[in-house]
Every structure is written in C-alpha cells, then in structure tokens.
Design an enzyme around this catalytic site. Structure first.
Site, short mmCIF file in Angstrom:
data_model
loop_
_atom_site.label_atom_id
_atom_site.label_comp_id
_atom_site.label_asym_id
_atom_site.label_seq_id
_atom_site.Cartn_x
_atom_site.Cartn_y
_atom_site.Cartn_z
N ARG A 112 -37.68 -55.68 29.20
CA ARG A 112 -37.65 -56.51 27.98
C ARG A 112 -37.82 -58.01 28.19
NH1 ARG A 112 -32.56 -53.21 26.07
NH2 ARG A 112 -32.51 -53.01 28.32
N ASN A 151 -40.07 -26.09 47.23
CA ASN A 151 -41.47 -25.67 46.99
C ASN A 151 -42.04 -26.37 45.75
OD1 ASN A 151 -43.80 -23.84 47.43
ND2 ASN A 151 -43.15 -23.01 45.45
N THR A 152 -41.22 -26.46 44.71
CA THR A 152 -41.68 -27.09 43.46
C THR A 152 -41.84 -28.59 43.64
OG1 THR A 152 -40.53 -25.35 42.27
CG2 THR A 152 -41.14 -27.29 40.99
N ILE A 198 -36.33 -27.14 43.46
CA ILE A 198 -36.35 -26.48 44.77
C ILE A 198 -37.50 -27.09 45.60
CG2 ILE A 198 -35.32 -24.32 43.95
CD1 ILE A 198 -38.14 -23.09 43.96
N ARG A 219 -32.36 -60.16 34.87
CA ARG A 219 -32.52 -61.08 33.75
C ARG A 219 -32.65 -62.51 34.27
NH1 ARG A 219 -33.44 -57.08 31.74
NH2 ARG A 219 -32.65 -56.10 29.86
N LYS A 239 -37.93 -39.27 38.31
CA LYS A 239 -36.68 -38.77 38.91
C LYS A 239 -36.69 -37.25 39.10
CE LYS A 239 -33.96 -42.62 37.05
NZ LYS A 239 -34.98 -43.30 36.25
N ASP A 299 -41.78 -43.24 37.27
CA ASP A 299 -40.31 -43.09 37.35
C ASP A 299 -39.89 -41.82 36.62
OD1 ASP A 299 -37.65 -43.53 37.77
OD2 ASP A 299 -37.46 -45.08 36.22
N GLN A 339 -27.99 -54.16 28.87
CA GLN A 339 -27.64 -54.22 30.30
C GLN A 339 -26.34 -55.02 30.44
OE1 GLN A 339 -29.11 -52.50 32.54
NE2 GLN A 339 -31.34 -52.57 32.42
#
Ligand code: C5P
Length: 239
Positions: A213, A75-76, A73, A183, A69, A67, A192
């Site tokens: 958790r 290409n990267t 660009i 939960r 995120k 994870d 949360q």
C-alpha cells in the site's frame, strides 16, 4: 543509473494486491522503471489471471515473486515447483516443513527460481501454535524452521521485518531474507501493527523488502517507489 542503485532497485518487491489484472497492469505502468520486482499472491492468482500476468511481466523484463505458500506431499510439491520454475519465475514461497522444503529445493535445482520458506505466519501467536498442537513458542519455532531451511538448501525465507535480525543471525549471510510490514516513516500503517522503515529492515539484514500500500495507494506510485529505492540505497551504503 549506477550499478549500486540498480542493485537497490532489485531489493524492492512491490505487492500487486489490487483488484484484477487491469488494475495490476495500470500500477506496473504507473511505476514504470522505478521497480523491477513484483509479488503476485492469491488475490491475483485466483481473481486476476495472475499466472498470465506473471508471464507478461517476465516478457517485459520484470521479476516475479509468486507468493502461494505451497505445502503438500513431496511428489505434488515437486511437480508444482517444477512447473513454476519452467515459467521462468524468480521466487516462490513454501511452508518451512523440512519434507516440503527438500522437495521444493530439488525441483527448483538448475532453474533461476529461488524457493523461500514461510516459518510461522505472523498472524499466529504462541496460543495459536499451542491450539494447533505445536510444543514450542512462536519465536523458537521461527528460529528452528529458519535453521531447517538453511539445512534443506533453501534460497531464503520470508519473515516479518521485526524478526529479521534474529533470523539473519541464525541463517548466515547468504540466504535471501524477504520482509513485508514495511512503512516509510510518516506513511499510513493500515492494518499492519508492527512496521519497520526500509532503512531499518535493510540494516537488520533483509535482502528484499515487500511493499504494498505505501506504493499502490500513493497518489504518485512512481515517486513512492523511487523514494523507497533511494532509502534502500542509502541504508545499504551505510552498512
Ligand atoms: O500493503 P502492505 O505493504 O501491508 O502489503 C504487504 C504484503 O506482504 C501483502 O501482500 C501481505 O499479504 C504480505 N505479507 C504481510 N505480512 C506477512 C506476510 C506477508 O504483510 N507476515
């Protein structure tokens, strides 16, 4: 274990949000066979040797959701996603901008990596989006990006369980829909604010549940994971 119960187990993703690799490995060990899928995020990648941990989990037959995120660009993105796919990982997140998603989908093609889009961070409300220069409200932006993700051929989306039903309606049945903020009834909510039970998330169209958790802070993480898998199993069977 029946095929249906194994399938329920594949739908639980345990978030390894703990301090350092040793603590993560101790948690995986404590959970044993009751979970297959683990989420590794920034804390573990930058502070816990998380990429090496991801590879050792894969070698032990587990699945890994990275994870991180990504957004850059094309290409990267392409080179980054290519490298993650080459590690044999199972899921990765990118921000749901059409250009970023198209580059990620192309790079992941032919691998077992599912690319998930993050539509709008749940920490952002309408005022935050306006301040950042966006013209539309959070809910509309979430749905527009969900449709963009489907058009880009993305494997799925990450979304709050509270948004699951609306998003499932927008993207159809096939894409993965991975929901945190889960939960089991009666458990601590922590920070949360908008939580959903495992059964409700499944009924609202989630394909996978991210749980941190309620498992990592439980006195007995193995039983906590087992109970959630059982709830997923029962909810999937009553659909
Ligand atoms: O401990 P808890 O079950 O709240 O952990 C949820 C996990 O899902 C954490 O890794 C958190 O960063 C992640 N997450 C979230 N809400 C989002 C996106 C990700 O809780 N909107």
């Amino acid at each position: 274990m029946s095929v249906a119960r194994e399938h329920a187990k594949e739908r639980l993703i345990v978030a390894l949000d703990v301090e350092g690799r040793a603590a993560a490995e101790a948690l995986v060990e404590a959970i044993g066979d009751e979970a297959i899928f683990y989420k590794i995020g920034y804390q573990m990648v930058f502070g816990g040797d998380g990429l090496a941990l991801a590879q050792s989990l894969k070698a032990a037959g587990k699945k890994v959701f990275l994870d991180v995120k990504l957004h850059d660009i094309p290409n990267t993105i392409s080179h980054g996603v290519d490298a993650i796919a080459a590690m044999g990982l199972d899921m990765v997140t990118v921000h749901a901008y059409p250009q970023t998603m198209r580059a990620a989908v192309t790079a992941a093609q032919g691998s077992s990596l599912t690319v998930l889009g993050v539509t709008v961070l749940t920490s952002m409300d309408d005022a935050d989006l306006t301040a950042a220069g966006y013209a539309h409200a959070a809910r509309d932006t979430v749905l527009a990006r969900a449709r963009d993700a489907a058009s880009a051929g993305m494997g799925g989306l990450v979304a709050s369980a509270q948004e699951a039903a609306g998003i499932r309606g927008a993207i159809g049945a096939d894409m993965a829909l991975v929901t945190p903020g889960i939960r089991p009834s009666g458990s601590e909510t922590g920070d949360q604010k908008r939580v959903v039970t495992p059964a409700d998330a499944i009924r609202d169209g989630a394909s996978h549940l991210v749980v941190g958790r309620p498992i990592s802070a439980a006195g007995d993480p193995k039983t906590a994971a087992k109970d959630i898998v059982e709830e997923i199993f029962l909810a999937s069977n009553s659909q």
